[in-house]
Motif scaffolding. Sequence first.
Motif, PDB file in Angstrom:
ATOM      1  N   ARG A  63      -2.951  20.881  -0.562  1.00  0.00           N
ATOM      2  CA  ARG A  63      -2.094  19.955   0.186  1.00  0.00           C
ATOM      3  C   ARG A  63      -2.628  19.700   1.589  1.00  0.00           C
ATOM      4  N   VAL A  64      -3.317  20.670   2.172  1.00  0.00           N
ATOM      5  CA  VAL A  64      -3.953  20.453   3.474  1.00  0.00           C
ATOM      6  C   VAL A  64      -5.084  19.432   3.325  1.00  0.00           C
ATOM      7  N   VAL A  65      -5.860  19.537   2.256  1.00  0.00           N
ATOM      8  CA  VAL A  65      -6.934  18.570   2.000  1.00  0.00           C
ATOM      9  C   VAL A  65      -6.349  17.179   1.777  1.00  0.00           C
ATOM     10  N   ILE A  66      -5.250  17.096   1.056  1.00  0.00           N
ATOM     11  CA  ILE A  66      -4.580  15.816   0.832  1.00  0.00           C
ATOM     12  C   ILE A  66      -4.164  15.202   2.166  1.00  0.00           C
ATOM     13  N   ALA A  67      -3.567  16.007   3.022  1.00  0.00           N
ATOM     14  CA  ALA A  67      -3.138  15.516   4.333  1.00  0.00           C
ATOM     15  C   ALA A  67      -4.327  15.040   5.160  1.00  0.00           C
ATOM     16  N   LEU A  68      -5.415  15.778   5.137  1.00  0.00           N
ATOM     17  CA  LEU A  68      -6.606  15.363   5.889  1.00  0.00           C
ATOM     18  C   LEU A  68      -7.171  14.048   5.353  1.00  0.00           C
ATOM     19  N   CYS A  69      -7.164  13.889   4.048  1.00  0.00           N
ATOM     20  CA  CYS A  69      -7.638  12.627   3.447  1.00  0.00           C
ATOM     21  C   CYS A  69      -6.793  11.442   3.897  1.00  0.00           C
ATOM     22  N   LEU A  70      -5.506  11.654   4.057  1.00  0.00           N
ATOM     23  CA  LEU A  70      -4.616  10.565   4.437  1.00  0.00           C
ATOM     24  C   LEU A  70      -4.581  10.319   5.949  1.00  0.00           C
ATOM     25  N   VAL A  71      -4.858  11.344   6.744  1.00  0.00           N
ATOM     26  CA  VAL A  71      -4.806  11.205   8.203  1.00  0.00           C
ATOM     27  C   VAL A  71      -6.124  10.698   8.780  1.00  0.00           C
ATOM     28  N   ALA A  72      -7.237  11.015   8.140  1.00  0.00           N
ATOM     29  CA  ALA A  72      -8.560  10.651   8.670  1.00  0.00           C
ATOM     30  C   ALA A  72      -8.708   9.159   8.994  1.00  0.00           C
ATOM     31  N   PRO A  73      -8.303   8.239   8.115  1.00  0.00           N
ATOM     32  CA  PRO A  73      -8.445   6.820   8.468  1.00  0.00           C
ATOM     33  C   PRO A  73      -7.625   6.413   9.694  1.00  0.00           C
ATOM     34  N   PHE A  74      -6.443   6.985   9.850  1.00  0.00           N
ATOM     35  CA  PHE A  74      -5.629   6.664  11.020  1.00  0.00           C
ATOM     36  C   PHE A  74      -6.309   7.115  12.304  1.00  0.00           C
ATOM     37  N   VAL A  75      -6.827   8.325  12.285  1.00  0.00           N
ATOM     38  CA  VAL A  75      -7.516   8.848  13.469  1.00  0.00           C
ATOM     39  C   VAL A  75      -8.736   7.999  13.782  1.00  0.00           C
ATOM     40  N   ALA A  76      -9.510   7.664  12.761  1.00  0.00           N
ATOM     41  CA  ALA A  76     -10.720   6.865  12.965  1.00  0.00           C
ATOM     42  C   ALA A  76     -10.405   5.495  13.554  1.00  0.00           C
ATOM     43  N   MET A  77      -9.328   4.869  13.088  1.00  0.00           N
ATOM     44  CA  MET A  77      -9.001   3.533  13.582  1.00  0.00           C
ATOM     45  C   MET A  77      -8.275   3.547  14.931  1.00  0.00           C
ATOM     46  N   LEU A  78      -7.523   4.602  15.193  1.00  0.00           N
ATOM     47  CA  LEU A  78      -6.810   4.669  16.475  1.00  0.00           C
ATOM     48  C   LEU A  78      -7.704   5.109  17.628  1.00  0.00           C
ATOM     49  N   TRP A  79      -8.845   5.720  17.323  1.00  0.00           N
ATOM     50  CA  TRP A  79      -9.792   6.138  18.353  1.00  0.00           C
ATOM     51  C   TRP A  79     -10.755   4.972  18.620  1.00  0.00           C
ATOM     52  N   VAL A  80     -10.237   3.936  19.243  1.00  0.00           N
ATOM     53  CA  VAL A  80     -10.964   2.686  19.442  1.00  0.00           C
ATOM     54  C   VAL A  80     -12.215   2.881  20.287  1.00  0.00           C
ATOM     55  N   GLY A  81     -12.184   3.784  21.241  1.00  0.00           N
ATOM     56  CA  GLY A  81     -13.337   4.009  22.104  1.00  0.00           C
ATOM     57  C   GLY A  81     -14.593   4.410  21.345  1.00  0.00           C
ATOM     58  N   SER A  82     -14.423   4.955  20.143  1.00  0.00           N
ATOM     59  CA  SER A  82     -15.585   5.388  19.372  1.00  0.00           C
ATOM     60  C   SER A  82     -16.330   4.218  18.728  1.00  0.00           C
ATOM     61  N   TYR A  83     -15.677   3.077  18.580  1.00  0.00           N
ATOM     62  CA  TYR A  83     -16.337   1.950  17.919  1.00  0.00           C
ATOM     63  C   TYR A  83     -16.223   0.625  18.669  1.00  0.00           C
ATOM     64  N   ALA A  84     -15.758   0.647  19.903  1.00  0.00           N
ATOM     65  CA  ALA A  84     -15.620  -0.582  20.697  1.00  0.00           C
ATOM     66  C   ALA A  84     -16.950  -0.940  21.349  1.00  0.00           C
TER      67      ALA A  84
END
Length: 97
Positions: A17-38
Amino acid sequence: MSDQSDVTGAAVVTPVRVVIALCLVAPFVAMLWVGSYAKTDPAFIGIPFFYWYQMLWVLISTALTMIAYKLWQRDQRARTARTARTARTARKGGASE
């Protein structure tokens, strides 16, 4: 009275279930961290980094969601089987007493 904690459906944190949560949270973190891809470089076939990075995450998010779903299905099947075994064991133990 027997312990009904697993039968009642209480939430349990497991490694799966921790792996499931990480799979679902990773895209949100990647997209909300705009400074990494701006930025515009590196360009891919003439498309600035800002755009192709986001489109790549559409594919990655799809794959991660599919993995999370398959893991969830497997976890639920295992939990249902475990609950059924526990219920059978409880009935056998209760009948012999």
